[in-house]
Design an enzyme around this catalytic site. Structure first.
Site, PDB file in Angstrom:
ATOM      1  N   ARG A 156      43.334  39.485  54.858  1.00  0.00           N
ATOM      2  CA  ARG A 156      44.040  40.121  53.745  1.00  0.00           C
ATOM      3  C   ARG A 156      43.513  41.514  53.418  1.00  0.00           C
ATOM      4  O   ARG A 156      44.154  42.267  52.700  1.00  0.00           O
ATOM      5  CB  ARG A 156      43.986  39.226  52.496  1.00  0.00           C
ATOM      6  CG  ARG A 156      42.595  38.973  51.999  1.00  0.00           C
ATOM      7  CD  ARG A 156      42.538  37.877  50.953  1.00  0.00           C
ATOM      8  NE  ARG A 156      42.468  38.414  49.605  1.00  0.00           N
ATOM      9  CZ  ARG A 156      42.238  37.678  48.534  1.00  0.00           C
ATOM     10  NH1 ARG A 156      42.095  36.368  48.655  1.00  0.00           N
ATOM     11  NH2 ARG A 156      42.185  38.225  47.347  1.00  0.00           N
ATOM     12  N   HIS A 190      39.204  55.061  54.185  1.00  0.00           N
ATOM     13  CA  HIS A 190      38.763  54.336  52.989  1.00  0.00           C
ATOM     14  C   HIS A 190      39.046  55.103  51.711  1.00  0.00           C
ATOM     15  O   HIS A 190      39.313  54.507  50.673  1.00  0.00           O
ATOM     16  CB  HIS A 190      37.281  53.989  53.131  1.00  0.00           C
ATOM     17  CG  HIS A 190      37.080  52.796  54.000  1.00  0.00           C
ATOM     18  ND1 HIS A 190      35.958  52.597  54.753  1.00  0.00           N
ATOM     19  CD2 HIS A 190      37.881  51.747  54.244  1.00  0.00           C
ATOM     20  CE1 HIS A 190      36.078  51.458  55.411  1.00  0.00           C
ATOM     21  NE2 HIS A 190      37.234  50.927  55.126  1.00  0.00           N
ATOM     22  N   ARG A 222      38.822  29.407  36.489  1.00  0.00           N
ATOM     23  CA  ARG A 222      38.612  29.005  37.882  1.00  0.00           C
ATOM     24  C   ARG A 222      37.123  28.890  38.175  1.00  0.00           C
ATOM     25  O   ARG A 222      36.341  29.781  37.823  1.00  0.00           O
ATOM     26  CB  ARG A 222      39.232  30.029  38.822  1.00  0.00           C
ATOM     27  CG  ARG A 222      38.937  29.694  40.286  1.00  0.00           C
ATOM     28  CD  ARG A 222      39.702  30.553  41.238  1.00  0.00           C
ATOM     29  NE  ARG A 222      39.141  31.880  41.374  1.00  0.00           N
ATOM     30  CZ  ARG A 222      39.662  32.811  42.159  1.00  0.00           C
ATOM     31  NH1 ARG A 222      40.755  32.552  42.844  1.00  0.00           N
ATOM     32  NH2 ARG A 222      39.116  33.994  42.253  1.00  0.00           N
ATOM     33  N   ASN A 235      47.419  35.010  47.866  1.00  0.00           N
ATOM     34  CA  ASN A 235      46.653  36.010  48.632  1.00  0.00           C
ATOM     35  C   ASN A 235      45.954  35.338  49.808  1.00  0.00           C
ATOM     36  O   ASN A 235      45.963  35.825  50.929  1.00  0.00           O
ATOM     37  CB  ASN A 235      45.585  36.687  47.757  1.00  0.00           C
ATOM     38  CG  ASN A 235      46.177  37.312  46.517  1.00  0.00           C
ATOM     39  OD1 ASN A 235      47.369  37.553  46.471  1.00  0.00           O
ATOM     40  ND2 ASN A 235      45.352  37.556  45.516  1.00  0.00           N
ATOM     41  N   ASP A 236      45.333  34.206  49.507  1.00  0.00           N
ATOM     42  CA  ASP A 236      44.650  33.478  50.576  1.00  0.00           C
ATOM     43  C   ASP A 236      45.609  32.623  51.379  1.00  0.00           C
ATOM     44  O   ASP A 236      45.435  32.462  52.587  1.00  0.00           O
ATOM     45  CB  ASP A 236      43.531  32.610  49.988  1.00  0.00           C
ATOM     46  CG  ASP A 236      42.274  33.428  49.759  1.00  0.00           C
ATOM     47  OD1 ASP A 236      41.919  34.213  50.652  1.00  0.00           O
ATOM     48  OD2 ASP A 236      41.670  33.309  48.679  1.00  0.00           O
ATOM     49  N   ARG A 272      38.997  34.731  36.686  1.00  0.00           N
ATOM     50  CA  ARG A 272      38.136  34.855  37.872  1.00  0.00           C
ATOM     51  C   ARG A 272      36.691  34.951  37.394  1.00  0.00           C
ATOM     52  O   ARG A 272      36.251  35.996  36.931  1.00  0.00           O
ATOM     53  CB  ARG A 272      38.497  36.099  38.676  1.00  0.00           C
ATOM     54  CG  ARG A 272      39.778  35.977  39.504  1.00  0.00           C
ATOM     55  CD  ARG A 272      39.929  37.190  40.401  1.00  0.00           C
ATOM     56  NE  ARG A 272      40.928  37.017  41.430  1.00  0.00           N
ATOM     57  CZ  ARG A 272      42.177  37.512  41.367  1.00  0.00           C
ATOM     58  NH1 ARG A 272      42.564  38.200  40.308  1.00  0.00           N
ATOM     59  NH2 ARG A 272      43.025  37.334  42.351  1.00  0.00           N
TER      60      ARG A 272
HETATM   61  C1  PEP Z   1      44.611  34.048  45.768  1.00  0.00           C
HETATM   62  O1  PEP Z   1      43.995  33.778  46.805  1.00  0.00           O
HETATM   63  O2  PEP Z   1      45.842  34.253  45.734  1.00  0.00           O
HETATM   64  C2  PEP Z   1      43.883  34.164  44.490  1.00  0.00           C
HETATM   65  C3  PEP Z   1      44.510  34.322  43.353  1.00  0.00           C
HETATM   66  O3  PEP Z   1      42.534  34.161  44.550  1.00  0.00           O
HETATM   67  P1  PEP Z   1      41.661  35.460  44.952  1.00  0.00           P
HETATM   68  O4  PEP Z   1      42.593  36.604  45.137  1.00  0.00           O
HETATM   69  O5  PEP Z   1      40.675  35.640  43.868  1.00  0.00           O
HETATM   70  O6  PEP Z   1      41.058  34.995  46.249  1.00  0.00           O
HETATM   71 MG    MG Z   2      41.969  33.055  46.657  1.00  0.00          MG
END
Ligand code: PEP
Ligand code: MG
Length: 611
Positions: free
Chosen positions: A495, A219, A363, A484-485, A326
């Site tokens: 992730r 970590h 968002r 990312n998701d 965010r």
């Molecule tokens: C994503 O999922 O790409 C995104 C921008 O949202 P977050 O990283 O806040 O989940």
């Molecule tokens: Mg996301």
């Protein structure tokens, strides 16, 4: 491939220089050590040798049976304090390095684990150990359980157990955290750094980290990467050779540490660092330029922000607006829901300072998964698949209304739109808009101004949304792909889990197909498509995304200049041809596709050194 690079790592990724040669030369008194390169970048500074106070030096003390309850109370109080400290460190990380805050959540889970607590209390109750000895025995027991595991990642958790135990022992003795307080830039050398020691480092003064132990997945390494501090770990008994003040050169890209370098080595190293700065200067020249491909095709480059971001950060890179605000960080920093008024102020603070026509996409709350506020969620076995984002909001309509009212009120000040996270069905998008309409009616009745024509967009981050993008595009004003998701949910790869990070491949053909479907569906219905995930800030992937037809890229502000630079070296036709070729190769591995794109783009941007 690493998808979460610090800005410094990106700088190094732009280097077309092989610094290996400087380590072959030996000079008197100079020693070269090798370890694991876990966080890229170069540093040259005197060493600060960190030797933790030996709070683990505990010896066995037996207590009288009549003292058992008192001893249990002592240990419980120390554990409660430990939990508070861990939570506060997690919140501190969430505001700057959200993705690694889960490390501290992991610590909290360990402290709360009933098996661990049961084991500890048994040492006091049945074995009549005093609290300190009981904590020490418990830590040794569970650390050795982790140590015996064959999985490298789980093995590393033994270090976390000791970190927590040291903290509990300090709390039992009423000792404060051991904070390093040097005021000049230093490279910190230690036998090992625990996550909490790493978090508490005076970040501005730490140019590098070099430790005897540790691994890529420890970590502390994750934290170093997130904090953008070059680091080499697992160097053996390095710290025994170093004294505070010794000159050190550290190469976090190649895992080399040079102790007491001679004059010519220092000069060669300085050349490497100078080359890095040179490339940075080239990139810097693109700060104020608009986003344009080599043949003048405009690409909007927007910023990902939170409530702490100021106008200066956006102006410094000439961001054309905000592609992702965010909002959950406001919840996380307060560790509670902000009132409507607090939200209105937080959103307006940024909107009021930006030019009126600049697009600002706010968002809706993306709570759940790894982002929780005390008491917001019941424990879930799979929080990323659970009551997260839009699901949570639709289950909490009052909270959702308070947020939508605050955003609507902010829309009276600028070009604000709303984006819903983690939409998986058309019904969810419609349900969210129904709540929005209720809020509009209420505000109208109250005579409070807002933009009645406010745009509403869908985040495409669940495969089902990409697959029904055609239907969604007919009702949404815009799409923003949360890669990312999207990558995590398409490939079933956590992730945040370093164990499976090799499988986290944005260029997996399945991911690229979903992005392509989304862009085509959006464009067929006049619905522009942005990307606001990390893919947008990777030089290779940014070119690929533009080739796939993505209209806007949104990323951390400090990443914008280098993406502008890369795009300025590529024509839109070449980017499209590259994307077409990649899409046709659905039988290839994601890794292969990434490597091939990299090789092609390298020809167009000659001084880019892709890692
Ligand atoms: C994503 O999922 O790409 C995104 C921008 O949202 P977050 O990283 O806040 O989940
Ligand atoms: Mg996301």
């Amino acid at each position: 491939m690493s998808w979460k690079r610090s800005s410094h790592a990106n700088l190094i990724s732009l280097m077309n220089n092989n610094p290996d040669c400087i380590y072959s030369e030996h000079e008197d008194g100079m020693q070269i050590f090798s370890g694991m390169p876990v966080s890229r970048g170069f540093a040259s500074a005197p060493a600060y040798v960190f030797r933790p106070l030996n709070s683990e030096a505990v010896s066995e003390v037996k207590i009288a049976p009549s003292d058992v309850e008192k001893e249990l109370l002592r240990v419980q109080a120390a554990i409660t304090k430990t939990k508070e400290q861990i939570r506060s460190m997690a919140n501190r990380l969430r505001t700057g390095h959200g993705s690694v805050a889960t490390i501290m959540d992991g610590h909290e889970m360990l402290v709360e684990d009933t098996t661990v607590i049961g084991y500890l209390e048994k040492r006091i109750r049945d074995h009549l150990y005093n609290a300190e000895w009981a904590v020490s025995c418990t830590a040794n027991h569970f650390a050795s359980v982790f140590n015996q595991m064959s999985d490298e990642y789980l093995k590393e958790r033994a270090n976390d157990v000791h970190d927590i135990a040291r903290r509990i022992l300090r709390n039992l003795r009423g000792q404060d955290d051991q904070i390093l307080t040097f005021t000049e830039p230093r490279i910190v050398v230690a036998s090992e750094l625990t996550p909490s020691e790493t978090i508490l480092l005076p970040k501005e003064m730490v140019l590098g980290l070099a430790t005897d132990r540790g691994s890529v997945t420890s970590h502390a390494s994750l934290l170093a990467r997130a904090m953008g501090i070059p680091a080499v770990v697992g160097i053996g008994r390095f710290s025994e050779h170093v004294r505070t003040g010794d000159r050190i050169l550290l190469d976090g890209s190649r895992g080399k540490v040079i102790l007491n370098p001679g004059a010519s080595t220092q000069q060669a190293f300085a050349k490497v660092v100078a080359r890095a700065h040179q490339i940075m200067e080239t990139v810097d020249q693109f700060r104020q330029k608009p986003g344009l491909t080599k043949d003048g095709y405009p690409i909007s480059l927007l910023a990902n922000v939170d409530h702490k971001t100021g106008r200066e950060e956006l102006q410094a890179v000439n961001a054309q607006g905000v592609g992702l605000f965010r909002t959950e960080y406001l919840w996380l920093s307060l560790d509670r829901e902000p009132t409507e008024e607090e939200q209105y102020k937080a959103y307006s603070k940024l909107v009021d300072t930006l030019p009126k026509d600049q697009e600002i996409v706010i968002r809706a709350l993306d709570l759940g998964g790894d982002k929780m506020v005390t008491g917001s969620h019941l424990k879930e076995a799979n929080p990323f698949l659970g009551n997260r984002s839009i699901r949570f909001l639709l289950n909490e309509p009052k909270m959702f209304q308070r947020q939508l009212r605050a955003i609507l009120r902010t829309s009276a000040h600028g070009n604000v739109s709303i984006m819903y996270p983690m939409i998986a069905t058309l019904e969810e998008f419609r349900a969210a808009n129904a709540v929005l309409n209720q809020c509009k009616l209420a505000l109208k009745a109250e005579g409070i101004p807002f933009n009645d024509q406010i745009k509403t967009g869908v985040m495409i981050e669940v495969p089902s949304a990409a697959l029904i993008a055609d239907e969604l595009a007919q009702e949404a004003d815009f799409f923003s792909i949360g890669t990312n998701d999207l990558v995590q949910y398409t490939l079933a790869v956590d992730r945040l889990n370093e164990n499976v990070s090799r499988l986290y491949q944005p260029t997996h053909p399945a991911v690229l197909k979903l992005i392509d479907m989304t862009v085509r569906a959006g464009h067929a219905h006049n619905c522009p498509v942005a990307v606001c995930g990390e893919m947008a800030s990777d030089p290779v992937l940014a070119v690929l995304l533009i080739g796939l037809g993505v209209d806007e890229l949104s990323m951390a502000p400090n990443q914008i200049p280098q993406i502008k630079y890369v795009l300025s070296q590529v024509t839109i036709e070449d980017a499209r041809a590259l994307a077409k070729d990649v899409l046709s190769r659905s039988n290839c591995l994601g890794e292969t596709l990434y490597a091939d794109c990299k090789a092609v783009i390298k020809k167009w941007v000659p001084d880019v050194f892709f890692v």
